[in-house]
Design an enzyme around this catalytic site. Structure first.
Site, short mmCIF file in Angstrom:
data_model
loop_
_atom_site.label_atom_id
_atom_site.label_comp_id
_atom_site.label_asym_id
_atom_site.label_seq_id
_atom_site.Cartn_x
_atom_site.Cartn_y
_atom_site.Cartn_z
N ASP A 1 0.87 -1.18 0.00
CA ASP A 1 0.00 0.00 0.00
C ASP A 1 0.91 1.24 0.00
O ASP A 1 1.40 1.65 -1.05
CB ASP A 1 -0.88 -0.13 1.25
CG ASP A 1 -2.01 0.86 1.32
OD1 ASP A 1 -2.01 1.83 0.57
OD2 ASP A 1 -2.90 0.68 2.17
N VAL B 1 -10.23 -3.41 0.13
CA VAL B 1 -10.43 -4.78 -0.33
C VAL B 1 -10.29 -5.79 0.81
O VAL B 1 -9.47 -5.62 1.71
CB VAL B 1 -9.48 -5.15 -1.49
CG1 VAL B 1 -9.90 -4.47 -2.78
CG2 VAL B 1 -8.04 -4.83 -1.17
C1 PRP Z 1 -1.06 -5.00 5.63
C2 PRP Z 1 -0.33 -5.84 4.58
C3 PRP Z 1 1.06 -5.29 4.62
C4 PRP Z 1 0.85 -3.83 4.98
C5 PRP Z 1 0.92 -3.00 3.74
O1 PRP Z 1 -0.86 -5.59 6.86
O2 PRP Z 1 -0.37 -7.20 4.88
O3 PRP Z 1 1.86 -5.92 5.58
O4 PRP Z 1 -0.46 -3.72 5.56
O5 PRP Z 1 0.72 -1.66 4.02
P1 PRP Z 1 1.81 -0.53 3.76
O6 PRP Z 1 2.37 -0.76 2.37
O7 PRP Z 1 1.02 0.74 3.85
O8 PRP Z 1 2.87 -0.61 4.81
P2 PRP Z 1 -1.73 -5.22 8.16
O9 PRP Z 1 -0.94 -4.25 9.00
O10 PRP Z 1 -3.10 -4.81 7.75
O11 PRP Z 1 -1.75 -6.60 8.96
P3 PRP Z 1 -2.34 -8.03 8.53
O12 PRP Z 1 -1.41 -8.59 7.46
O13 PRP Z 1 -2.28 -8.82 9.79
O14 PRP Z 1 -3.74 -7.84 8.01
#
Ligand code: PRP
Length: 179
Positions: free
Chosen positions: A102, A152
């Site tokens: 992201d 999503v």
């Molecule tokens: C999400 C995804 C990545 C990160 C990406 O994890 O799995 O690790 O966010 O976001 P960024 O590019 O803005 O850093 P999340 O923190 O939602 O945890 P999860 O995998 O346990 O859902």
């Protein structure tokens, strides 16, 4: 079955076709090498479990869990390691597997951190990429789908820890998260 949650962005079949292709490319690129696949918990587990079953060279698994320091400081890029690797990755070929990139902050931190451990190689694979949201430049070697900036869920991705088990990837409709 879950039409009330939102529109399907990627069907189970579209995802599987992509995962099979990624597995073939990775198997070719790492031919005659031993690969350590590192999944970033929790979102990557569904993708990783399908991906590794489409890789035809020897692989080992390891996992990391990370969290950003609170939502307000998310853009600071400060990430906390909740669970570290069990293996020493010095001189290993490491492939980091994410469900989504992201802002890129998590991946940037992980790459910088793991690089200091002197792996033989360090590459990245993500199923989804939201290029519009990127705050930092980060190299993604294997990229499944570039997607629009929509909320999503499914195939590992959650809203409030739910919906990770959906087989398709859905754009969550605002009625669900504005409730
Ligand atoms: C999400 C995804 C990545 C990160 C990406 O994890 O799995 O690790 O966010 O976001 P960024 O590019 O803005 O850093 P999340 O923190 O939602 O945890 P999860 O995998 O346990 O859902």
């Amino acid at each position: 079955m879950y039409a009330h949650l939102g529109k399907i962005l990627l069907t189970e079949q579209e995802i599987m076709n992509k995962v099979v292709g990624l597995g073939q490319t990775i198997s070719r690129d790492y031919k005659n090498k031993e690969l350590l696949v590192v999944g970033i918990l929790k979102g990557a587990i569904i993708f990783m479990s399908d991906l590794v079953r489409n890789i035809t060279i020897p692989v080992e698994f390891d996992f990391m869990a990370v969290s950003s320091y609170g939502t307000s400081s998310r853009s600071s890029g400060v990430v906390r390691i909740l669970k570290d690797l069990e293996q020493n990755i010095k001189d290993r070929h490491v492939l980091l597997v994410e469900d989504i990139v992201d802002t890129g902050l998590t991946l940037k931190y992980l790459l910088e951190n793991l690089q200091t451990r002197e792996p033989a190689s360090l590459k990245t694979c993500t199923l989804l990429d939201k290029p519009e949201r990127r705050l930092v430049k980060v190299n993604v070697d294997y990229n499944g789908f570039a997607i629009p900036d929509e909320f999503v869920v499914g195939y590992g991705l959650d809203y409030d820890q739910k919906f990770r088990n959906l087989r398709d990837i859905l754009m969550l409709s605002p009625e669900v998260y504005e409730k």
